[in-house]
Scaffold this motif. Structure first.
Motif, PDB file in Angstrom:
ATOM      1  N   SER A   1       0.831  -1.210   0.000  1.00 36.04           N
ATOM      2  CA  SER A   1       0.000   0.000   0.000  1.00 36.04           C
ATOM      3  C   SER A   1       0.861   1.253   0.000  1.00 36.04           C
ATOM      4  CB  SER A   1      -0.915   0.042   1.219  1.00 36.04           C
ATOM      5  OG  SER A   1      -1.670  -1.124   1.253  1.00 36.04           O
ATOM      6  N   PHE A   2       1.952   1.228   0.781  1.00 35.61           N
ATOM      7  CA  PHE A   2       2.813   2.405   0.833  1.00 35.61           C
ATOM      8  C   PHE A   2       3.372   2.703  -0.553  1.00 35.61           C
ATOM      9  CE2 PHE A   2       6.917   4.523   1.449  1.00 35.61           C
ATOM     10  CZ  PHE A   2       6.508   5.622   2.201  1.00 35.61           C
ATOM     11  N   ASP A   3       3.795   1.649  -1.239  1.00 38.67           N
ATOM     12  CA  ASP A   3       4.370   1.876  -2.578  1.00 38.67           C
ATOM     13  C   ASP A   3       3.293   2.341  -3.559  1.00 38.67           C
ATOM     14  OD1 ASP A   3       6.714   1.804  -4.337  1.00 38.67           O
ATOM     15  OD2 ASP A   3       5.440   0.432  -5.468  1.00 38.67           O
ATOM     16  N   ALA A   4       2.093   1.751  -3.444  1.00 43.65           N
ATOM     17  CA  ALA A   4       1.010   2.159  -4.351  1.00 43.65           C
ATOM     18  C   ALA A   4       0.677   3.633  -4.121  1.00 43.65           C
ATOM     19  CB  ALA A   4      -0.212   1.282  -4.127  1.00 43.65           C
ATOM     20  N   MET A   5       0.658   4.044  -2.829  1.00 42.23           N
ATOM     21  CA  MET A   5       0.299   5.436  -2.524  1.00 42.23           C
ATOM     22  C   MET A   5       1.336   6.429  -3.039  1.00 42.23           C
ATOM     23  SD  MET A   5      -1.423   5.504   1.241  1.00 42.23           S
ATOM     24  CE  MET A   5      -0.373   4.422   2.168  1.00 42.23           C
ATOM     25  N   THR A   6       2.614   6.030  -2.981  1.00 39.70           N
ATOM     26  CA  THR A   6       3.667   6.995  -3.344  1.00 39.70           C
ATOM     27  C   THR A   6       4.055   6.943  -4.829  1.00 39.70           C
ATOM     28  OG1 THR A   6       5.253   5.369  -2.548  1.00 39.70           O
ATOM     29  CG2 THR A   6       4.734   7.162  -1.055  1.00 39.70           C
ATOM     30  N   SER A   7       3.433   6.022  -5.590  1.00 37.27           N
ATOM     31  CA  SER A   7       3.790   5.920  -7.019  1.00 37.27           C
ATOM     32  C   SER A   7       2.829   6.737  -7.881  1.00 37.27           C
ATOM     33  CB  SER A   7       3.716   4.468  -7.484  1.00 37.27           C
ATOM     34  OG  SER A   7       4.592   3.685  -6.732  1.00 37.27           O
ATOM     35  N   ASP A   8       3.396   7.318  -8.954  1.00 33.92           N
ATOM     36  CA  ASP A   8       2.550   8.056  -9.903  1.00 33.92           C
ATOM     37  C   ASP A   8       1.787   7.072 -10.772  1.00 33.92           C
ATOM     38  OD1 ASP A   8       3.480  10.464  -9.047  1.00 33.92           O
ATOM     39  OD2 ASP A   8       5.071  10.590 -10.564  1.00 33.92           O
ATOM     40  N   ARG A   9       0.568   7.388 -11.106  1.00 36.85           N
ATOM     41  CA  ARG A   9      -0.216   6.593 -12.050  1.00 36.85           C
ATOM     42  C   ARG A   9      -0.632   7.518 -13.191  1.00 36.85           C
ATOM     43  NH1 ARG A   9      -1.537   1.629  -9.395  1.00 36.85           N
ATOM     44  NH2 ARG A   9       0.560   1.302  -8.590  1.00 36.85           N
ATOM     45  N   PRO A  10      -1.036   6.949 -14.343  1.00 34.18           N
ATOM     46  CA  PRO A  10      -1.378   7.839 -15.458  1.00 34.18           C
ATOM     47  C   PRO A  10      -2.506   8.803 -15.095  1.00 34.18           C
ATOM     48  CG  PRO A  10      -1.808   5.522 -16.008  1.00 34.18           C
ATOM     49  CD  PRO A  10      -1.128   5.537 -14.691  1.00 34.18           C
TER      50      PRO A  10
ATOM     51  N   LEU B   1       1.294  10.240  -3.752  1.00 33.65           N
ATOM     52  CA  LEU B   1       1.351  11.068  -2.544  1.00 33.65           C
ATOM     53  C   LEU B   1       2.809  11.307  -2.147  1.00 33.65           C
ATOM     54  CD1 LEU B   1      -1.241   9.373  -0.121  1.00 33.65           C
ATOM     55  CD2 LEU B   1      -1.558  11.392  -1.556  1.00 33.65           C
ATOM     56  N   SER B   2       3.041  12.347  -1.376  1.00 32.58           N
ATOM     57  CA  SER B   2       4.393  12.558  -0.842  1.00 32.58           C
ATOM     58  C   SER B   2       4.637  11.494   0.238  1.00 32.58           C
ATOM     59  CB  SER B   2       4.486  13.943  -0.208  1.00 32.58           C
ATOM     60  OG  SER B   2       3.674  13.961   0.958  1.00 32.58           O
ATOM     61  N   LEU B   3       5.920  11.252   0.578  1.00 31.82           N
ATOM     62  CA  LEU B   3       6.224  10.239   1.598  1.00 31.82           C
ATOM     63  C   LEU B   3       5.487  10.544   2.896  1.00 31.82           C
ATOM     64  CD1 LEU B   3      10.064   9.579   1.251  1.00 31.82           C
ATOM     65  CD2 LEU B   3       8.151   8.303   0.302  1.00 31.82           C
ATOM     66  N   GLU B   4       5.543  11.825   3.317  1.00 30.11           N
ATOM     67  CA  GLU B   4       4.908  12.202   4.589  1.00 30.11           C
ATOM     68  C   GLU B   4       3.406  11.927   4.559  1.00 30.11           C
ATOM     69  OE1 GLU B   4       5.747  12.822   7.529  1.00 30.11           O
ATOM     70  OE2 GLU B   4       7.906  12.774   7.133  1.00 30.11           O
ATOM     71  N   ALA B   5       2.763  12.279   3.443  1.00 25.64           N
ATOM     72  CA  ALA B   5       1.308  12.071   3.346  1.00 25.64           C
ATOM     73  C   ALA B   5       0.982  10.578   3.378  1.00 25.64           C
ATOM     74  CB  ALA B   5       0.778  12.699   2.061  1.00 25.64           C
ATOM     75  N   ALA B   6       1.823   9.762   2.738  1.00 25.47           N
ATOM     76  CA  ALA B   6       1.568   8.319   2.717  1.00 25.47           C
ATOM     77  C   ALA B   6       1.774   7.719   4.110  1.00 25.47           C
ATOM     78  CB  ALA B   6       2.478   7.635   1.712  1.00 25.47           C
ATOM     79  N   LEU B   7       2.804   8.229   4.831  1.00 20.67           N
ATOM     80  CA  LEU B   7       3.026   7.725   6.197  1.00 20.67           C
ATOM     81  C   LEU B   7       1.839   8.087   7.087  1.00 20.67           C
ATOM     82  CD1 LEU B   7       6.791   8.670   6.648  1.00 20.67           C
ATOM     83  CD2 LEU B   7       5.843   6.367   6.447  1.00 20.67           C
ATOM     84  N   GLU B   8       1.311   9.306   6.889  1.00 22.18           N
ATOM     85  CA  GLU B   8       0.155   9.753   7.669  1.00 22.18           C
ATOM     86  C   GLU B   8      -1.039   8.828   7.413  1.00 22.18           C
ATOM     87  OE1 GLU B   8       0.204  11.746  10.088  1.00 22.18           O
ATOM     88  OE2 GLU B   8      -1.950  11.422  10.377  1.00 22.18           O
ATOM     89  N   GLU B   9      -1.192   8.429   6.154  1.00 25.62           N
ATOM     90  CA  GLU B   9      -2.275   7.528   5.756  1.00 25.62           C
ATOM     91  C   GLU B   9      -2.112   6.167   6.456  1.00 25.62           C
ATOM     92  OE1 GLU B   9      -4.574   8.900   3.955  1.00 25.62           O
ATOM     93  OE2 GLU B   9      -5.798   7.054   3.864  1.00 25.62           O
ATOM     94  N   LEU B  10      -0.857   5.690   6.529  1.00 19.85           N
ATOM     95  CA  LEU B  10      -0.605   4.412   7.224  1.00 19.85           C
ATOM     96  C   LEU B  10      -0.998   4.542   8.701  1.00 19.85           C
ATOM     97  CD1 LEU B  10       2.891   3.125   5.971  1.00 19.85           C
ATOM     98  CD2 LEU B  10       0.633   2.371   5.244  1.00 19.85           C
ATOM     99  N   ARG B  11      -0.590   5.675   9.311  1.00 19.56           N
ATOM    100  CA  ARG B  11      -0.921   5.899  10.731  1.00 19.56           C
ATOM    101  C   ARG B  11      -2.427   5.887  10.910  1.00 19.56           C
ATOM    102  NH1 ARG B  11       2.584  10.390  10.461  1.00 19.56           N
ATOM    103  NH2 ARG B  11       4.681   9.624  10.903  1.00 19.56           N
ATOM    104  N   LYS B  12      -3.133   6.568   9.979  1.00 15.73           N
ATOM    105  CA  LYS B  12      -4.588   6.698  10.081  1.00 15.73           C
ATOM    106  C   LYS B  12      -5.268   5.330   9.990  1.00 15.73           C
ATOM    107  CE  LYS B  12      -6.741   9.342   7.109  1.00 15.73           C
ATOM    108  NZ  LYS B  12      -6.758  10.448   6.163  1.00 15.73           N
ATOM    109  N   CYS B  13      -4.720   4.461   9.148  1.00 21.06           N
ATOM    110  CA  CYS B  13      -5.370   3.162   8.910  1.00 21.06           C
ATOM    111  C   CYS B  13      -4.806   2.063   9.798  1.00 21.06           C
ATOM    112  CB  CYS B  13      -5.229   2.766   7.455  1.00 21.06           C
ATOM    113  SG  CYS B  13      -5.962   3.966   6.358  1.00 21.06           S
TER     114      CYS B  13
END
Ligand SMILES: [Fe+2]
Length: 449
Positions: free
Chosen positions: A400-409, A414-426
């Protein structure tokens, strides 16, 4: 090679919808025929338009016309070029899918073979041989050395007491052991200190040394020695050589097994790469998931065995995507409910594929459950908390962390910090709290960037 099947492509819902839309928006009347004149689109009558009249535009695959688009307008070429593009992508996707299947078959065959080979490792055989020597031969120091083709040296794989010749690696020809490997002849040296070849500082007085030989070559050497002077006899030498020759076959087999294991890991990596190639937007995903998973595993203090399981499961976590059709897997727009249901089958397909490989059975839970959530709302089984294999809980966070931080077409990562925040939230709902904590710690230690 068989001619590309244009009819099959046009029967696909997505393709026929695209052609209809193009025809409508361009306001043209077109006919599509295959290479022998069968009607595929726009008219019911087959036949007389082949060879093509001047307005026909060819659809080409690998240098051959697989069909023709006819129309009374220059816009016909727009539709033909859309079809040419679709044909080209279809051919490329097929090639990748075949490559993945070939690799899978190669993998199964390799493992079937490995299972039949005696699975002791070289060190275990070395230890077993030493026990036998100590029982049967008068000696207080025994060492087994095996030739490593990569380094060109003899390496100690097992020893009792100190190594008979104090070095743990010897170049061919060095020391008594190195010279016995070169000559292929067993030797008794009852006064080591007066033998110029002897390089030990271990005060061995007498030693006996025999090459480990297979039918084709010498693959190593066993040395046994005593600190107190002792007179080895020709009988000792004969008996010692017999013991060593019995171990030679097992050592050779074990080395073959180890080479196969290496080849197996390489094949697995190639297989994972092939899967990734089907979806170019996820380039490098598998490798990153593997690295993140390893950091979490280390943080959680997993055993060596579980770390190995984690490594293989993280490489292969999405292998089941081989079973998901391209138009769903590669779709860049929003998925319908049915399409999402098809994607959700990939952990189950992964389980099915790996169940054929005995050695990978204990990797399956990590793959089958990597989309489960600790609150029970994941798939495919809706498992909860610790019902989910720990390996799968780790991969879930890494994936999930990699999916969140990777660009898609269709979106920026997300930025690393935003993705870490998402992990904390979930943490505690989607993800295991311990696992998230280990990931955040690894991040703090700068192991993730
Ligand atoms: Fe997945």
């Amino acid at each position: 090679m068989a001619l590309f099947n244009l009819k099959k492509l046009l029967l696909k819902k997505d393709t026929s919808r695209l052609i209809d839309e193009l025809v409508d928006s361009l306001g043209v009347d077109i006919l599509i025929r295959d290479s022998v004149g069968n009607s595929l689109y726009g008219d019911e009558v087959s036949g007389p338009l082949v060879p093509p009249p001047p307005v026909g535009v060819p659809i080409v695959s690998e240098g051959q016309a697989v069909g023709w688009v006819y129309g009374d307008d220059g816009k016909t070429a727009v539709i033909a070029s859309a079809l040419n593009y679709l044909v080209k992508t279809e051919v490329e996707k097929k090639a990748l899918a075949t490559e993945a299947l070939d690799k899978y078959n190669e993998l199964t065959m390799l493992y079937d073979f490995v299972e039949r080979v005696n699975a002791f490792n070289v060190r275990e055989i070395g230890d077993f041989l030493i026990k036998q020597v100590l029982v049967q031969i008068h000696a207080d120091n025994v060492s087994v050395m095996v030739y490593n083709e990569k380094t060109g040296s003899l390496e100690v794989i097992a020893a009792s007491g100190t190594c008979v010749e104090s070095e743990t690696t010897l170049k061919l020809g060095m020391g008594i052991a190195g010279s016995v490997v070169l000559t292929g002849k067993a030797e008794i040296i009852n006064d080591c200190l007066s033998d110029k070849r002897y390089i030990s500082r271990n005060n061995i007085s007498s030693l006996i040394c025999a090459p480990i030989k297979t039918k084709e070559k010498t693959i190593g050497v066993v040395s046994a020695g005593t600190i107190k002077p002792y007179n080895y006899t020709a009988n000792d030498l004969k008996f010692f050589s017999t013991l060593v020759s019995q171990a030679a076959f097992a050592i050779d087999n074990a080395r073959l097994y180890e080479h196969l294991k290496e080849a197996f890991i390489t094949t697995i990596n190639t297989l994972a790469d092939t899967i990734e190639k089907r979806d170019p937007y996820t380039g490098g995903h598998t490798k990153r998931v593997m690295n993140y998973s390893a950091l979490i595993g280390e943080g959680l203090g997993l055993s060596t065995r579980d770390m190995k399981r984690l490594e293989l499961a993280s490489i292969l976590h999405d292998i089941g995507k081989i079973g998901v059709s391209d138009n769903v897997l590669l779709k860049t727009s929003r998925l319908t409910e049915e399409e999402f249901d098809e994607i959700k089958m990939h952990p189950v397909y992964g389980q099915e594929i790996l169940s054929h490989i005995e050695e990978l059975k204990d990797v399956i839970p990590g793959i089958k459950s990597h989309h489960e959530r600790v609150d029970g709302k994941g798939y495919p089984d809706g498992l909860m908390g610790e019902e989910i294999d720990l390996i799968a809980r780790i991969i879930a966070v890494a994936d999930s962390f990699d999916a969140m931080t990777s660009d898609r077409p269709y979106r920026k990562g997300l930025s690393l910090e935003a993705a870490l925040e998402e992990l904390r939230k979930c943490s505690g709902t989607q993800f295991d709290t311990k696992v998230v904590e280990a990931f955040l710690n690894a991040y703090k230690k700068n192991s993730i960037n």
